[in-house]
Motif scaffolding. Sequence first.
Motif, PDB file in Angstrom:
ATOM      1  N   VAL A 209      21.214 -25.995  58.132  1.00 14.99           N
ATOM      2  CA  VAL A 209      22.632 -24.712  58.108  1.00 14.99           C
ATOM      3  C   VAL A 209      22.087 -23.858  58.224  1.00 14.99           C
ATOM      4  O   VAL A 209      22.994 -22.491  58.301  1.00 14.99           O
ATOM      5  CB  VAL A 209      21.772 -24.848  56.380  1.00 14.99           C
ATOM      6  CG1 VAL A 209      22.234 -23.542  54.937  1.00 14.99           C
ATOM      7  CG2 VAL A 209      22.455 -26.207  55.168  1.00 14.99           C
ATOM      8  N   ASN A 211      21.228 -22.537  60.937  1.00 13.50           N
ATOM      9  CA  ASN A 211      21.540 -22.366  62.747  1.00 13.50           C
ATOM     10  C   ASN A 211      23.077 -22.128  62.553  1.00 13.50           C
ATOM     11  O   ASN A 211      23.152 -21.274  63.092  1.00 13.50           O
ATOM     12  CB  ASN A 211      21.721 -23.410  63.125  1.00 13.50           C
ATOM     13  CG  ASN A 211      19.888 -23.654  63.661  1.00 13.50           C
ATOM     14  OD1 ASN A 211      19.365 -22.814  63.170  1.00 13.50           O
ATOM     15  ND2 ASN A 211      19.867 -25.189  64.254  1.00 13.50           N
ATOM     16  N   GLN A 212      23.446 -22.006  60.957  1.00  8.03           N
ATOM     17  CA  GLN A 212      24.786 -21.466  60.785  1.00  8.03           C
ATOM     18  C   GLN A 212      24.920 -20.172  60.791  1.00  8.03           C
ATOM     19  O   GLN A 212      26.128 -19.447  60.412  1.00  8.03           O
ATOM     20  CB  GLN A 212      25.693 -22.827  60.250  1.00  8.03           C
ATOM     21  CG  GLN A 212      25.239 -24.126  60.437  1.00  8.03           C
ATOM     22  CD  GLN A 212      26.059 -25.279  59.947  1.00  8.03           C
ATOM     23  OE1 GLN A 212      26.558 -25.029  58.842  1.00  8.03           O
ATOM     24  NE2 GLN A 212      25.744 -26.613  59.773  1.00  8.03           N
ATOM     25  N   LYS A 213      23.684 -19.867  60.403  1.00  8.64           N
ATOM     26  CA  LYS A 213      23.911 -18.759  59.521  1.00  8.64           C
ATOM     27  C   LYS A 213      23.476 -17.088  60.657  1.00  8.64           C
ATOM     28  O   LYS A 213      22.878 -17.642  61.543  1.00  8.64           O
ATOM     29  CB  LYS A 213      22.453 -18.118  58.434  1.00  8.64           C
ATOM     30  CG  LYS A 213      22.813 -19.099  57.287  1.00  8.64           C
ATOM     31  CD  LYS A 213      23.896 -18.808  55.897  1.00  8.64           C
ATOM     32  CE  LYS A 213      23.864 -20.080  55.293  1.00  8.64           C
ATOM     33  NZ  LYS A 213      25.069 -20.461  54.236  1.00  8.64           N
ATOM     34  N   THR A 214      24.444 -15.936  60.367  1.00  9.16           N
ATOM     35  CA  THR A 214      24.282 -14.539  61.310  1.00  9.16           C
ATOM     36  C   THR A 214      22.844 -13.884  60.420  1.00  9.16           C
ATOM     37  O   THR A 214      23.032 -12.781  61.340  1.00  9.16           O
ATOM     38  CB  THR A 214      25.234 -14.716  61.491  1.00  9.16           C
ATOM     39  OG1 THR A 214      25.953 -14.126  60.535  1.00  9.16           O
ATOM     40  CG2 THR A 214      25.963 -15.067  62.753  1.00  9.16           C
ATOM     41  N   ARG A 263      26.483 -33.218  60.103  1.00 13.69           N
ATOM     42  CA  ARG A 263      26.255 -32.550  61.475  1.00 13.69           C
ATOM     43  C   ARG A 263      25.710 -32.935  62.935  1.00 13.69           C
ATOM     44  O   ARG A 263      24.999 -32.686  63.660  1.00 13.69           O
ATOM     45  CB  ARG A 263      24.779 -32.439  61.063  1.00 13.69           C
ATOM     46  CG  ARG A 263      24.749 -31.437  60.051  1.00 13.69           C
ATOM     47  CD  ARG A 263      23.574 -30.739  59.281  1.00 13.69           C
ATOM     48  NE  ARG A 263      23.111 -30.108  58.167  1.00 13.69           N
ATOM     49  CZ  ARG A 263      22.103 -29.747  57.295  1.00 13.69           C
ATOM     50  NH1 ARG A 263      21.157 -30.324  58.149  1.00 13.69           N
ATOM     51  NH2 ARG A 263      22.287 -28.943  56.113  1.00 13.69           N
TER      52      ARG A 263
END
Length: 388
Positions: A209, A211-214, A263
Motif C-alpha cells: 500500500v 508504494n502506491q502513496k506519494t 497485487r
Amino acid sequence: MTPPINCRTIMLDFAASSGLSDASREPRRYLWTDAFAVCNYLELFRQSGEHMFLDLALQLVDQVHQTLGQHRRDGGRSGWLSGLDEPQARLHPTRGGLRIGKPLDERQPGEPPDAAREWDQDGQYFHYLTKWMHALYCVSRETGNDIYLQWALELAKTAHRAFTYTTSAVGPRRMYWKMSIDLSRPLVDSMGQHDPLDGLITYLQLDGVANQKTDLPEGLDLGREIADMRAMCAGLHCATGDSLGIGGLLTDAFKLVQMIDTRHLQESARLAALLDDIEYSLRAFVTQNPLSLPAEYRLAFRELGLTIGLHAIRRMRNRIAQNPGNFNGAEQLIALLNGLTSFRHVHTFIEDFWQQPEHRATENWRLHADINNVMLATTLAPDGYLQL
C-alpha cells in the motif's frame, strides 16, 4: 431466555469496562486485545454506518498510544518510549514501539528469569506489534488517512531493528521473542516459531500500500526488512498443535491469498506450503482433542483465535475460484482448501461452546475476560480483522 450474544453488545460493554468510553474508569489497555478491538469497531461501523463505532476505533488508537507508547507509572521512568519530546512523540507515537500491557513491570537487568512469572511481566512482543500494525493499516484503509499507515510503517521499522539480529557478519538473521520496554535488551532470547512469517506477511501488506502513496515521508520503504524476513522464512516449518497458532497461520494464509489476487505477488508456492502445514496442524489438534475438556480447563481466547482463522477457509477458496488465473497452481490450492473444509465442525463447536453463558461464567473466563470477549466478538463479525 438469555438473548444471543453479538459483536455489538460485546464491544460496547468492552468500551465501558476498559475505560475507553467511560471516563470514570482507569484505562485498561492490552495491545493484543486492543488490536482486535479496533478491527471490530471498524467492522461495526461498516455494517451499521454508525459513526459512534468509528469514533471508538480512533479513540482506542489514541488511548493505546498514550498508554502503551509511554513508560509504566510504576517503572521508575516517564515519558514516551521513543524518548521524543511531547510534540514530536504525538506525531510519531510508535517510534519507540508499544508495551504489551502486562500487569507486572518487566524483569530488571540482572534479575534471574522466572518462566512462570515472565508471562505476567511487561515488555514488547513482536507478534503483538504486528497485530497493531495491522490495526493501524485497517484504520488508514477505512478513513483514508495516511497518518495511520505512516505510524504502522514506523512501528515496523522500529520493531525490525530491535527484534532481529545476527551473530556474525555472514550469519543468518534471528529474532528475539520478547524485548524490554525500551527495546534495549532481550528478555527472552528464543525465536517465536511463526514470527518471521508473521513479519514477512505484515511487511508485504504495509509495503504494497505504501508504494502506491506519494505523500508519505521518505525512509519508510520496507524492502530491506522484507528481504530479511524472506531469508528467515526459507525452509521454515510452521506446523503446530496450538489452536491460536493455527488460527494465526490461517489468517496469514488469507492475507497471502488477497495480496496474490490484488497485487500479483508471486507467493503461490509459499501459500501451498502454508496450507499443507495448516492441514497437518489441524489434524494434530483434532487428534489431541483438547475441546473435550470442561470450560474451566480451557483458554477461550486461544480457541477463538482458531475459529477466526477457520472463517478464512471459505473466503480463500472463493477468492481463488473466482480469479484462478492470478494463482499459480490454482487447482492444487483449491484442492488443499477443500480438504480443510472438513474441519468446519471445529469452528462450529468452539463458537457455539463459548456463546453459552454458563461457559463464560467460569473463573478461567473471568481471568481473561477482556481478550476472551473481544476475540469472541471477532469470531461473530470476522471481516473487520480478516479483510485487507
